[in-house]
Design an enzyme around this catalytic site. Structure first.
Site, PDB file in Angstrom:
ATOM      1  N   HIS A   1       0.854  -1.188   0.000  1.00  0.00           N
ATOM      2  CA  HIS A   1       0.000   0.000   0.000  1.00  0.00           C
ATOM      3  C   HIS A   1       0.889   1.237   0.000  1.00  0.00           C
ATOM      4  O   HIS A   1       1.953   1.236   0.605  1.00  0.00           O
ATOM      5  CB  HIS A   1      -0.908   0.017   1.238  1.00  0.00           C
ATOM      6  CG  HIS A   1      -2.066   0.929   1.085  1.00  0.00           C
ATOM      7  ND1 HIS A   1      -1.991   2.264   1.384  1.00  0.00           N
ATOM      8  CD2 HIS A   1      -3.319   0.698   0.628  1.00  0.00           C
ATOM      9  CE1 HIS A   1      -3.168   2.809   1.132  1.00  0.00           C
ATOM     10  NE2 HIS A   1      -3.983   1.887   0.661  1.00  0.00           N
TER      11      HIS A   1
ATOM     12  N   ASP B   1      -7.912  -5.705   0.258  1.00  0.00           N
ATOM     13  CA  ASP B   1      -8.389  -6.560  -0.833  1.00  0.00           C
ATOM     14  C   ASP B   1      -7.967  -8.014  -0.696  1.00  0.00           C
ATOM     15  O   ASP B   1      -8.416  -8.861  -1.459  1.00  0.00           O
ATOM     16  CB  ASP B   1      -7.867  -6.028  -2.181  1.00  0.00           C
ATOM     17  CG  ASP B   1      -8.485  -4.688  -2.504  1.00  0.00           C
ATOM     18  OD1 ASP B   1      -9.681  -4.524  -2.232  1.00  0.00           O
ATOM     19  OD2 ASP B   1      -7.773  -3.812  -3.012  1.00  0.00           O
TER      20      ASP B   1
END
Ligand code: CMC
Length: 431
Positions: A308, A366
């Protein structure tokens, strides 16, 4: 945000400039470079905005090092456990948790707007049956400005409010219609006696020929997925919505732009890609091969659902999602789910691997969400549309905040031009 009284000094050529440092409520100070070009004649260069704050915001805060996510100051873990999606929507939109009366009124307003204009049914029919539901979402949400032209004036606060309520209310209906269309099944109208998540599940999974009871375990899990995805400060799709809105474009067009951006596999498309990857790996003995590929610079493969831009620690949403995946599979009596086994083992191996440790790559939201959505019965192509449904409130809250910000200007980045210098046109016969 206040001027901290501190400055950052920047020196170049024979120029020395003092840049005011702005102090946010939490987080690092920001050097105010707005006068840099006017006073110093230089630009800053920051592709991907890795060190640039594009706006001020009061909505969401992420501490990437601690792995912390706050909506209006409230930790996401507390909201996921104690609150529910529509209450979170109210919080994001209006800044405070609602009283019981305010919540009731808000829920009633959302519920009353869940149906879409009947003419939109015909609009859907223009798409191929095998169209990706995200392609349909981009088109249909953009087309809402044609169906609801009475709420497109961005300078009218009442129209902005109506457009906001319409989009939060109708997005599940549109996503469910996109799904039903791909199956060749009739559209299912919303039901006002169901809550937001239960209504969405019913619109996706019921058929006219049979009764359909929404499983409360699944609707709670769906609601939690909506809550976890509701906002995430200045991510790519939110920044797209803000940039689109900065020109004064109508809200439906701006949200359609956000949906288009979300579709990419580096952003919202990662939930589909993550589950497809876990299935491709298939069994735990194949994990080392995929870990090796993810580390190989000559191979474009990446571990989807990992890494991320902001989190350099666990994504707090992934922790809740992992727990939720366990609960949902357990409650549905799905034992020995091979995909969940692969996911957990992949996470364990990656977290012990020097490459992932060094680059601070952790599972993101996710990584586990697809396992839950698949257990609920959704095909992978619906994962990103569900993300879009959830994120709509965040996009709208950020868009409204931008419109109300007196410092807001049309977004217009500068560039470093590295192309050909000025040259004269050459006639075709002379080239
Ligand atoms: N697998 C293997 N290596 C990775 C991964 C990964 N998933 N993510 C980053 N890296 C490596 C990357 O190769 C780079 O290595 P080096 O420094 O040697 O060149 C380093 O880590 C930094 O990566 P980056 O691409 O410069 O970092 P970024 O902040 O620009 O990208 C990201 C962040 C999320 C796009 C990226 O981590 C990624 O592609 N992850 C997979 C896709 C994914 O799961 N996206 C969902 C994000 S969370 C939900 C959302 O935002 O929608």
């Amino acid at each position: 945000m206040n001027k901290s009284g501190k400055t950052a000094k920047i020196e170049f050529n024979d120029t020395s400039l003092e840049l005011p440092l702005l102090s946010p409520a939490i987080g690092p100070d920001a050097a105010d470079i707005r006068r840099l070009y006017a006073d110093g004649g230089i630009f800053t260069y920051d592709p991907g905005f890795t060190s640039t704050a594009s706006c001020k915001s009061t909505i969401t805060y992420i501490d990437g090092l601690k792995g912390e996510l706050l909506y209006r100051g409230y930790p996401i873990e507390q909201l996921a456990e104690k609150s529910h999606y529509l209450e979170v929507c109210y919080l994001l939109l209006y800044g405070e948790l609602p009283t019981a009366g305010e919540l009731e009124d808000f829920e009633a307003r959302i519920t009353r707007h869940t149906m879409v204009h009947e003419q939109m049914n015909y609009f859907f029919r223009g798409f191929r049956r095998d169209a990706h539901p995200m392609a349909i979402m981009v088109g249909v949400v953009g087309a809402m400005s044609a169906f609801y032209p009475d709420s497109t004036d961005v300078n009218d606060p009442r129209q902005r409010e109506i457009a906001s309520i319409r989009m939060i209310a109708k997005m599940p209906t549109i996503a469910a219609m996109a799904y039903k269309y791909s199956l060749g099944q009739p559209f299912v109208y919303p039901r006002n006696d169901l809550d937001y998540a239960a209504n969405f599940l019913r619109m996706c999974f019921s058929i006219p020929a049979e009764d359909y009871e929404v499983n409360p375990i699944l609707s709670r899990a769906m609601d939690r997925i909506f809550t976890l995805h509701a906002d995430h400060e200045q991510n790519a799709s939110t920044s797209t919505v803000r940039l689109s809105g900065s020109s004064g474009a109508n809200p439906f067009a701006c949200i359609a732009a956000g949906i288009a951006c979300l579709w990419g596999p580096a952003h919202g498309g990662a939930n589909q890609a993550a589950l497809e990857m876990l299935k491709e790996i298939g069994s735990v003995d194949r994990i080392p091969e995929y870990i090796a590929r993810a580390k190989d610079k000559s191979d474009p493969f990446r571990l989807m659902g990992f890494g991320h831009r902001v989190y350099k620690n666990f994504d707090p949403r992934a922790k809740v999602m992992k727990q939720s995946a366990d609960e949902v599979l357990d409650l549905l009596g799905i034992e020995n789910n091979e995909t969940l086994k692969v996911a957990k083992e992949l996470e364990r191996i990656a977290l012990e691997d020097e490459y992932f440790q060094e680059k601070k790559l952790f599972p993101n939201v996710d990584f586990y969400s697809g396992i839950i959505l698949e257990a609920m019965g959704f095909p992978t192509s619906m994962f990103t549309p569900i993300f879009a449904v959830s994120r709509t409130v965040g996009w709208i809250a950020q868009w409204k905040e931008m419109i109300g910000d007196p410092e807001q200007k049309i977004g217009r980045p500068r560039q470093l031009y590295v192309g050909a210098p000025k040259r004269d046109y050459v006639n075709v016969e002379d080239r």
